[in-house]
Design a protein around this motif. Structure first.
Motif, mmCIF file in Angstrom:
data_model
loop_
_atom_site.group_PDB
_atom_site.id
_atom_site.type_symbol
_atom_site.label_atom_id
_atom_site.label_comp_id
_atom_site.label_asym_id
_atom_site.label_seq_id
_atom_site.Cartn_x
_atom_site.Cartn_y
_atom_site.Cartn_z
ATOM 1 N N UNK A 218 0.801 -1.225 0.000
ATOM 2 C CA UNK A 218 0.000 0.000 0.000
ATOM 3 C C UNK A 218 0.830 1.270 0.000
ATOM 4 N N UNK A 219 2.142 1.153 0.193
ATOM 5 C CA UNK A 219 2.979 2.350 0.197
ATOM 6 C C UNK A 219 3.212 2.864 -1.229
ATOM 7 N N UNK A 220 3.126 4.177 -1.395
ATOM 8 C CA UNK A 220 3.380 4.776 -2.702
ATOM 9 C C UNK A 220 4.865 5.130 -2.746
ATOM 10 N N UNK B 72 -0.016 2.174 7.538
ATOM 11 C CA UNK B 72 0.429 0.837 7.128
ATOM 12 C C UNK B 72 1.414 0.251 8.132
ATOM 13 N N UNK B 73 1.493 -1.067 8.158
ATOM 14 C CA UNK B 73 2.416 -1.754 9.070
ATOM 15 C C UNK B 73 3.859 -1.426 8.698
ATOM 16 N N UNK B 74 4.720 -1.367 9.698
ATOM 17 C CA UNK B 74 6.156 -1.218 9.447
ATOM 18 C C UNK B 74 6.755 -2.587 9.121
ATOM 19 N N UNK B 94 14.875 9.509 3.431
ATOM 20 C CA UNK B 94 13.548 9.501 2.806
ATOM 21 C C UNK B 94 13.143 8.089 2.399
ATOM 22 N N UNK B 95 14.080 7.372 1.803
ATOM 23 C CA UNK B 95 13.770 6.023 1.319
ATOM 24 C C UNK B 95 13.409 5.097 2.476
ATOM 25 N N UNK B 98 10.061 6.007 3.764
ATOM 26 C CA UNK B 98 8.999 5.640 2.815
ATOM 27 C C UNK B 98 8.766 4.130 2.785
ATOM 28 N N UNK B 99 9.828 3.358 2.953
ATOM 29 C CA UNK B 99 9.680 1.907 2.841
ATOM 30 C C UNK B 99 9.195 1.253 4.131
ATOM 31 N N UNK B 100 9.060 2.019 5.202
ATOM 32 C CA UNK B 100 8.480 1.459 6.423
ATOM 33 C C UNK B 100 9.483 0.821 7.365
ATOM 34 N N UNK B 137 5.419 10.794 1.197
ATOM 35 C CA UNK B 137 5.504 10.087 -0.083
ATOM 36 C C UNK B 137 4.719 8.773 -0.040
ATOM 37 N N UNK B 138 4.966 7.988 1.019
ATOM 38 C CA UNK B 138 4.450 6.613 1.021
ATOM 39 C C UNK B 138 3.132 6.471 1.767
ATOM 40 N N UNK B 139 2.644 7.558 2.370
ATOM 41 C CA UNK B 139 1.415 7.526 3.173
ATOM 42 C C UNK B 139 1.586 6.705 4.439
ATOM 43 N N UNK B 140 2.319 7.279 5.352
ATOM 44 C CA UNK B 140 2.522 6.675 6.663
ATOM 45 C C UNK B 140 2.532 7.839 7.652
#
Lengths: 235, 235
Positions: A218-220, B72-74, B94-95, B98-100, B137-140
């Motif tokens: 679900x991550x963008x 979202x889950x990490x 950032x990466x 974004x990747x959790x 970016x990733x919606x977290x």
């Protein structure tokens, strides 16, 4: 620069090159090289091997070279990418080249801003420069082929079906789709959309051409991150 | 900015926020938002939901908000990273965000230049800024924890064994090692070296702490690309 990449014009003999400019500067400033140092070298489009820094001056370097090793294998992949914004384009070209993508098609999409097509970073020389940086990073000698397709519909309708035939066709697209497969054994044709994603019409057209939507969670992700993540998962 | 991330100071009521500055500028210039538009919103450290742009002016925006969805889950991961050079550090933060990745440890290594520790990009405010960009970016909504360990040996000898206990411990390292595993089901402690890699002494110490070397193929990837590729493969 993990590989000193040499072009035909650098050779003064079959086993000797002379360098100036960017690569010379890099030897001085980053490698802090000295005469006698051994270097990994590669011939653009050819073999890799080793070199010895015979003479290192302010104006030029002379290196004796010996080639004995093939470059790493490319991925069995054709990558279709909606044209990213110029700054991202440069980084994506490096990433694609470093990861061993043999063929990249830069494609239009509804969400690609028209101005992106005007960027000087799309000039063949500028594209080549970024691809070379990717090869130097990852130690490869073979430039990817980069194709520019400014019209989505004729490309996807007329040329994509033949291009994707016999390969596993995938569209990276967020949503309620199967997860991107892992460790595939076959050739892949993979399409990755622009920021904001493909529009539904485009996903439909890509599906008609044989590419099926898959998602990565679900991550963008930014385009560059999505490219790396999808390739790392597929191969 | 795929998520408008809100902080306590933005709230003027339980269901209403007022924005200025960077996020307001982004609404105007990138989203080209208009009053009445609906937006995805998240509360830093809390839930996500939707907002309606009630008032949009040159100086500020007023948004009514409603939260109803968990972030979202990490990933079940502790990431150890040799401190990258400053420019790369910003992108990696950032990466990672974004990747959790829930926990990042920035570690010294023989090949980390001393000057890298002086960068203003390591200031807590600067780190937080990049992490926030990754979340947007990733919606977290949940900031990763970032720990700075300037001394390799005491960290790896005294604290890493307990930290890695019960997890799958891995060191990303090029060479004749097993391939990085795919789709693991358990928690992972993963260490990724600097440009040029860990030195053999460091690999040994990491192994003593329970982390085993794995490789991703013969291509040398930039740190940011290696992080993304390893995480995409592991999870």
């Amino acid at each position: 620069m993990n590989l000193l990449l040499l072009e035909d014009a650098d050779f003064v003999a079959a086993d000797r090159v002379v360098l100036q400019g960017r690569r010379l500067k890099h030897l001085h400033e980053v490698h802090r090289a000295e005469a006698g140092d051994s270097l990994r070298v590669g011939r653009l489009g050819g073999l890799m091997g080793s070199g010895t820094l015979e003479v290192l001056g302010a104006e030029q370097a002379e290196i004796s070279v010996h080639f004995d090793q093939p470059p790493p294998a490319k991925l069995p992949l054709t990558l279709l990418l909606a044209l990213p914004r110029p700054k991202m384009l440069r980084r994506v070209l490096q990433t694609v080249s470093a990861m061993g993508v043999p063929r990249l098609i830069l494609l239009n999409s509804y969400r690609v801003e028209k101005s992106f097509w005007q960027t000087p970073f799309l000039d063949p020389g500028a594209v080549r420069e970024q691809l070379i940086l990717g090869l130097e990073q990852s130690r490869d000698t073979v430039l990817p082929e980069v194709v520019i397709e400014k019209r989505f519909k004729p490309f996807v309708e007329d040329r994509l079906p033949a291009l994707a035939a016999g390969s596993l066709g995938l569209v990276g697209h967020p949503g309620d789709f199967p997860a991107c497969p892992r460790a595939v054994e076959q050739a892949v044709t993979l399409a990755i959309g622009p920021e904001g994603g493909w529009i539904p019409y485009e996903v439909e057209k890509l599906q008609e051409a044989g590419l099926n939507p898959v998602q990565l969670g679900e991550r963008i992700l930014r385009v560059e991150t999505a490219v790396t993540a999808l390739l790392a998962r597929l191969f």
